[in-house]
Design a protein around this motif. Sequence first.
Motif, PDB file in Angstrom:
ATOM      1  N   MET A   1       0.715  -1.299   0.020  1.00 25.53           N
ATOM      2  CA  MET A   1       0.149   0.194  -0.151  1.00 25.53           C
ATOM      3  C   MET A   1       0.784   1.767   0.078  1.00 25.53           C
ATOM      4  N   ASN A   3       1.901   5.332   0.902  1.00 27.32           N
ATOM      5  CA  ASN A   3       2.211   5.730   2.202  1.00 27.32           C
ATOM      6  C   ASN A   3       1.697   6.938   1.847  1.00 27.32           C
ATOM      7  N   LYS A  37      -4.110   1.708  -0.096  1.00 30.74           N
ATOM      8  CA  LYS A  37      -4.967   2.147   1.695  1.00 30.74           C
ATOM      9  C   LYS A  37      -5.099   3.179   1.671  1.00 30.74           C
ATOM     10  N   ASN A  84      -5.232  -8.906  -5.387  1.00 31.04           N
ATOM     11  CA  ASN A  84      -4.757  -8.169  -4.000  1.00 31.04           C
ATOM     12  C   ASN A  84      -5.668  -8.595  -2.169  1.00 31.04           C
ATOM     13  N   GLU A  86      -5.267  -7.606   0.870  1.00 29.64           N
ATOM     14  CA  GLU A  86      -5.257  -7.254   1.452  1.00 29.64           C
ATOM     15  C   GLU A  86      -6.897  -6.520   0.730  1.00 29.64           C
ATOM     16  N   ASN A 128      -0.954 -14.915   6.854  1.00 29.85           N
ATOM     17  CA  ASN A 128      -0.703 -14.227   7.549  1.00 29.85           C
ATOM     18  C   ASN A 128      -1.916 -14.202   8.508  1.00 29.85           C
ATOM     19  N   TYR A 158      -0.089  -6.076  12.622  1.00 27.94           N
ATOM     20  CA  TYR A 158      -0.092  -5.870  11.310  1.00 27.94           C
ATOM     21  C   TYR A 158      -0.671  -4.919  10.737  1.00 27.94           C
ATOM     22  N   GLU A 161       0.964  -1.351  11.413  1.00 28.09           N
ATOM     23  CA  GLU A 161       2.029  -1.463   9.965  1.00 28.09           C
ATOM     24  C   GLU A 161       0.959  -0.974   8.701  1.00 28.09           C
ATOM     25  N   LYS A 162       0.130  -1.374   8.470  1.00 26.24           N
ATOM     26  CA  LYS A 162      -0.807  -0.749   7.695  1.00 26.24           C
ATOM     27  C   LYS A 162      -1.221   0.563   7.087  1.00 26.24           C
ATOM     28  N   PHE A 163      -1.747   0.350   9.104  1.00 23.38           N
ATOM     29  CA  PHE A 163      -3.364   2.132   9.305  1.00 23.38           C
ATOM     30  C   PHE A 163      -1.924   2.725  10.261  1.00 23.38           C
ATOM     31  N   SER A 170      -8.586   0.653  11.599  1.00 21.86           N
ATOM     32  CA  SER A 170      -6.764  -0.157  13.362  1.00 21.86           C
ATOM     33  C   SER A 170      -7.801  -0.494  14.121  1.00 21.86           C
TER      34      SER A 170
END
Length: 184
Positions: A1, A3, A37, A84, A86, A128, A158, A161-163, A170
């Motif tokens: 995703m 940034n 994202k 994907n 996600e 995952n 996880y 880190e992603k959000f 989150s």
Amino acid sequence: MNNTDCSEIDGYEKAEKFVEAKNSLMKKWHENPYDLKILIRASFINWYLLVEWERTKHLNIDCDELADRINELYDFGIKKFSENEEFLLVFGYMMNVSPENFASCDYTSSYDNGMLMLKKAFKINPNNDLIKLIYFRSITTIDKGLLTKPMCENIVKYIDEKFSVDSLISDYVKSVILQIEYQQ
């Protein structure tokens, strides 16, 4: 995703200014629709406001507009991110929980599509822990041995880190994971 800086959106969400967060996310998504994202966060906030209607109805948000945005984001995403994990995880989960919010199909077809998306996400990345948990939870009740404290910690890491740590998505995922953990 990508940034993309979401600090302004995080601030809106933390202050429970969900309309501002939603509008800002939709604006960012229209500016850069390939930012996964942002697509996921925009989808999630629209979905959240719709499924949590009793908690958020005081915001005077049009339910039809929320549903239209969810479906717009889904239609774009399924064309661009259908491989994907996600994208598949988030939309598969949302369709599994509330298939009635996806107008492209009837209730059963939407639910089945969500299940297929979760299965595909699991096939893409069976290691995952978040995907594993949501996929297995969608097909059966959780085996007490499946969800371990390290697995919960991996999921929280996880998500962080992603959000953003302070994002609505989150907080939602962490509350669902902790709820499952404490039910055991």
